[in-house]
Design a protein around this motif. Structure first.
Motif, PDB file in Angstrom:
ATOM      1  N   VAL A  98     -11.352  -4.937   2.881  1.00 54.84           N
ATOM      2  CA  VAL A  98     -11.428  -4.762   1.427  1.00 54.84           C
ATOM      3  C   VAL A  98     -10.083  -4.323   0.851  1.00 54.84           C
ATOM      4  CG1 VAL A  98     -12.341  -2.417   1.727  1.00 54.84           C
ATOM      5  CG2 VAL A  98     -12.653  -3.575  -0.455  1.00 54.84           C
ATOM      6  N   LEU A  99      -9.718  -4.927  -0.265  1.00 61.43           N
ATOM      7  CA  LEU A  99      -8.601  -4.475  -1.087  1.00 61.43           C
ATOM      8  C   LEU A  99      -9.177  -3.622  -2.208  1.00 61.43           C
ATOM      9  CD1 LEU A  99      -5.700  -4.478  -2.288  1.00 61.43           C
ATOM     10  CD2 LEU A  99      -6.312  -6.639  -3.434  1.00 61.43           C
ATOM     11  N   VAL A 100      -8.786  -2.366  -2.255  1.00 55.45           N
ATOM     12  CA  VAL A 100      -9.153  -1.489  -3.363  1.00 55.45           C
ATOM     13  C   VAL A 100      -8.083  -1.653  -4.431  1.00 55.45           C
ATOM     14  CG1 VAL A 100      -9.564   0.889  -4.084  1.00 55.45           C
ATOM     15  CG2 VAL A 100     -10.310   0.123  -1.808  1.00 55.45           C
ATOM     16  N   ALA A 129     -12.941  -8.733   0.662  1.00 54.74           N
ATOM     17  CA  ALA A 129     -13.586  -8.252  -0.553  1.00 54.74           C
ATOM     18  C   ALA A 129     -12.554  -7.507  -1.398  1.00 54.74           C
ATOM     19  CB  ALA A 129     -14.753  -7.344  -0.205  1.00 54.74           C
ATOM     20  N   VAL A 130     -12.808  -7.439  -2.687  1.00 56.97           N
ATOM     21  CA  VAL A 130     -11.958  -6.657  -3.581  1.00 56.97           C
ATOM     22  C   VAL A 130     -12.845  -5.692  -4.350  1.00 56.97           C
ATOM     23  CG1 VAL A 130     -10.369  -6.681  -5.533  1.00 56.97           C
ATOM     24  CG2 VAL A 130     -10.211  -8.456  -3.787  1.00 56.97           C
ATOM     25  N   LEU A 131     -12.457  -4.423  -4.330  1.00 58.45           N
ATOM     26  CA  LEU A 131     -13.179  -3.361  -5.018  1.00 58.45           C
ATOM     27  C   LEU A 131     -12.268  -2.817  -6.107  1.00 58.45           C
ATOM     28  CD1 LEU A 131     -15.083  -0.421  -3.256  1.00 58.45           C
ATOM     29  CD2 LEU A 131     -13.757  -0.095  -5.326  1.00 58.45           C
ATOM     30  N   GLY A 132     -12.616  -3.086  -7.352  1.00 60.49           N
ATOM     31  CA  GLY A 132     -11.827  -2.605  -8.480  1.00 60.49           C
ATOM     32  C   GLY A 132     -12.370  -1.293  -8.999  1.00 60.49           C
ATOM     33  N   ILE A 133     -11.477  -0.384  -9.372  1.00 56.81           N
ATOM     34  CA  ILE A 133     -11.857   0.954  -9.828  1.00 56.81           C
ATOM     35  C   ILE A 133     -11.519   1.119 -11.308  1.00 56.81           C
ATOM     36  CG2 ILE A 133     -11.529   3.430  -9.530  1.00 56.81           C
ATOM     37  CD1 ILE A 133     -10.759   2.969  -6.665  1.00 56.81           C
ATOM     38  N   ASP A 134     -12.509   1.496 -12.112  1.00 60.90           N
ATOM     39  CA  ASP A 134     -12.294   1.830 -13.514  1.00 60.90           C
ATOM     40  C   ASP A 134     -12.030   3.326 -13.645  1.00 60.90           C
ATOM     41  OD1 ASP A 134     -12.029   0.047 -15.559  1.00 60.90           O
ATOM     42  OD2 ASP A 134     -14.114   0.050 -16.176  1.00 60.90           O
ATOM     43  N   ALA A 172      -7.084  -1.894   2.185  1.00 64.25           N
ATOM     44  CA  ALA A 172      -5.747  -1.765   1.611  1.00 64.25           C
ATOM     45  C   ALA A 172      -5.885  -1.218   0.207  1.00 64.25           C
ATOM     46  CB  ALA A 172      -5.034  -3.117   1.591  1.00 64.25           C
ATOM     47  N   LEU A 173      -4.826  -0.581  -0.280  1.00 65.80           N
ATOM     48  CA  LEU A 173      -4.750  -0.119  -1.661  1.00 65.80           C
ATOM     49  C   LEU A 173      -3.744  -0.983  -2.398  1.00 65.80           C
ATOM     50  CD1 LEU A 173      -4.646   3.791  -1.448  1.00 65.80           C
ATOM     51  CD2 LEU A 173      -6.258   2.451  -2.809  1.00 65.80           C
ATOM     52  N   GLY A 174      -4.066  -1.343  -3.625  1.00 70.33           N
ATOM     53  CA  GLY A 174      -3.120  -2.144  -4.384  1.00 70.33           C
ATOM     54  C   GLY A 174      -3.326  -1.990  -5.870  1.00 70.33           C
ATOM     55  N   GLY A 175      -2.312  -2.409  -6.625  1.00 78.12           N
ATOM     56  CA  GLY A 175      -2.410  -2.362  -8.070  1.00 78.12           C
ATOM     57  C   GLY A 175      -1.136  -2.852  -8.712  1.00 78.12           C
ATOM     58  N   ASP A 176      -1.179  -2.999 -10.025  1.00 74.20           N
ATOM     59  CA  ASP A 176      -0.014  -3.457 -10.773  1.00 74.20           C
ATOM     60  C   ASP A 176       0.437  -2.383 -11.743  1.00 74.20           C
ATOM     61  OD1 ASP A 176      -1.351  -4.502 -13.661  1.00 74.20           O
ATOM     62  OD2 ASP A 176      -2.675  -4.678 -11.922  1.00 74.20           O
ATOM     63  N   LEU A 182      -0.384   4.550  -8.799  1.00 72.94           N
ATOM     64  CA  LEU A 182      -1.568   5.256  -8.316  1.00 72.94           C
ATOM     65  C   LEU A 182      -1.876   4.911  -6.866  1.00 72.94           C
ATOM     66  CD1 LEU A 182      -3.801   4.839 -11.499  1.00 72.94           C
ATOM     67  CD2 LEU A 182      -2.820   6.989 -10.664  1.00 72.94           C
ATOM     68  N   SER A 183      -1.572   3.685  -6.457  1.00 76.61           N
ATOM     69  CA  SER A 183      -1.797   3.291  -5.066  1.00 76.61           C
ATOM     70  C   SER A 183      -0.946   4.113  -4.116  1.00 76.61           C
ATOM     71  CB  SER A 183      -1.490   1.799  -4.883  1.00 76.61           C
ATOM     72  OG  SER A 183      -2.360   1.001  -5.653  1.00 76.61           O
ATOM     73  N   VAL A 184       0.339   4.276  -4.461  1.00 81.61           N
ATOM     74  CA  VAL A 184       1.222   5.077  -3.619  1.00 81.61           C
ATOM     75  C   VAL A 184       0.767   6.529  -3.618  1.00 81.61           C
ATOM     76  CG1 VAL A 184       3.585   5.890  -3.284  1.00 81.61           C
ATOM     77  CG2 VAL A 184       3.173   3.521  -3.980  1.00 81.61           C
ATOM     78  N   ALA A 185       0.463   7.077  -4.796  1.00 80.06           N
ATOM     79  CA  ALA A 185       0.044   8.473  -4.880  1.00 80.06           C
ATOM     80  C   ALA A 185      -1.242   8.720  -4.098  1.00 80.06           C
ATOM     81  CB  ALA A 185      -0.142   8.870  -6.343  1.00 80.06           C
ATOM     82  N   ALA A 186      -2.200   7.799  -4.201  1.00 82.90           N
ATOM     83  CA  ALA A 186      -3.460   7.965  -3.477  1.00 82.90           C
ATOM     84  C   ALA A 186      -3.232   7.910  -1.973  1.00 82.90           C
ATOM     85  CB  ALA A 186      -4.459   6.898  -3.911  1.00 82.90           C
ATOM     86  N   ALA A 187      -2.333   7.032  -1.526  1.00 83.73           N
ATOM     87  CA  ALA A 187      -2.031   6.954  -0.096  1.00 83.73           C
ATOM     88  C   ALA A 187      -1.356   8.236   0.385  1.00 83.73           C
ATOM     89  CB  ALA A 187      -1.139   5.746   0.183  1.00 83.73           C
ATOM     90  N   ILE A 188      -0.472   8.796  -0.418  1.00 84.58           N
ATOM     91  CA  ILE A 188       0.172  10.062  -0.064  1.00 84.58           C
ATOM     92  C   ILE A 188      -0.870  11.168   0.049  1.00 84.58           C
ATOM     93  CG2 ILE A 188       1.710  11.863  -0.960  1.00 84.58           C
ATOM     94  CD1 ILE A 188       3.456   9.585  -2.089  1.00 84.58           C
TER      95      ILE A 188
END
Length: 333
Positions: A98-100, A129-134, A172-176, A182-188
């Motif tokens: 899954v890609l978050v 799968a892709v899981l999008g977060i609002d 995986a974490l991803g975003g634009d 936020l992806s980098v911060a969440a991984a940290i």
């Protein structure tokens, strides 16, 4: 399988043309349509955040239509904050990686609705799968509320993802833009908490710092390109409050360019050449590499900020999503 073709807004009667234009013609077409629809919908200085969001949602509607059809999609409310999430599954298989995905919009605008087609494109092309977060938006909900929402969803994924056909061990974490931040911060945060780390970071034209570098001056013309320096400053202030970029208030969980980056997973940085954020993305790739992180930097000539949203008409956006999806499938294998 792809859905019906989108109904794009009409081209403005007088297309904006520039001498020695360094923007790809298909992306220039996208920008012309976006600027015209913004004006038609009443976008102007001084609007409240909810008013700006309403315009942004309507502006993006034609670009979200069409694209890949999914085997199944579902929406849920998860975590203590009842965060809205959407899961796209391209195939019927259980235990899908899954890609978050974390949408952009300066921590202030957009949603899983404005980015739905982009999420489906990644799902169809990568097979995951892709899981999008609002996540909660600023300025009503400032830093670190969005990170708290993301943490709740990642904890839910670890505990309940398998019940929804997802493999929590392969994510995986991803975003634009703001979502890449936020992806980098969440991984940290996951690293520092000793929690299960993502297998990779998909970082699309990320907002990592806020300092004005040379690319701010080169690509900050709001008539020619998508994003300006003053707009980016407003987004930072929306997210962090007044004096957001003062050295005294610098928090590396917000301005992740200044964070300790060791121990992060392999990262793919998709960068637009004609973007004020170009320089900080190039430097972020260098900082990741120096920290021992495998970083893949891809700069797309002729592309501007937000160019991936133009995938329905842009061969550059199509190629960028395809290349990232190939990398994503490999890191999640």
């Amino acid at each position: 399988m792809r859905g019906p073709a989108p109904d794009f807004p009409a081209m403005p009667q007088e297309k904006v043309m520039f001498e020695n234009d360094d923007v790809d013609p298909q992306i220039r077409d996208f920008l012309n349509r976006m600027f015209a629809s913004s004006a038609a919908l009443g976008s102007r200085p001084g609007l409240s955040a909810p008013e700006r969001r309403a315009i942004a949602e309507r502006q993006r509607e034609p670009w979200v239509r069409g694209g890949p059809a999914m085997h199944a999609s579902e929406e849920l409310r998860v975590g203590q904050s009842q965060v809205r999430v959407r899961i796209h599954r391209p195939v019927a298989d259980a235990d899908l990686p899954v890609l978050v995905y974390l949408h952009g919009g300066g921590w202030t605008l957009f949603s899983i609705d404005t980015h739905d087609r982009l999420m489906r494109e990644y799902a169809a092309r990568s097979g995951c799968a892709v899981l999008g977060i609002d996540y909660a938006l600023a300025p009503e909900h400032r830093f670190p509320r969005a990170l708290d929402d993301i943490a709740q969803v990642l904890d839910w994924l670890a505990a309940k993802g398998a019940d929804h056909g997802l493999d929590p061990a392969r994510y995986a974490l991803g975003g634009d833009s703001a979502g890449a931040n936020l992806s980098v911060a969440a991984a940290i945060d996951r690293r520092d908490a000793g929690a299960a780390m993502p297998c990779g970071l998909l970082l699309n034209y990320g907002a990592f710092d806020g300092e004005w570098r040379a690319s701010y001056e080169r690509y900050g013309d709001g008539d020619r390109y998508m994003l300006t320096g003053p707009e980016m400053d407003e987004f930072w202030e929306s997210y962090l409050g007044a004096d957001a970029l003062s050295p005294e208030r610098m928090d590396p969980r917000a301005r992740v360019f200044h964070a300790e980056l060791h121990g992060l997973p392999p990262s793919w940085l998709c960068v637009a050449r004609c973007d004020i954020l170009l320089d900080e993305n190039v430097l972020m790739a260098e900082r990741l590499t120096a920290a021992g992180v495998e970083a893949h930097l891809k700069i797309y000539d002729g592309a501007t900020h937000s160019f991936l949203e133009a995938v329905a008409i842009s061969s550059i956006a199509d190629r960028a999503i395809a290349e990232a999806s190939e990398w994503l499938a490999a890191v999640l294998d």
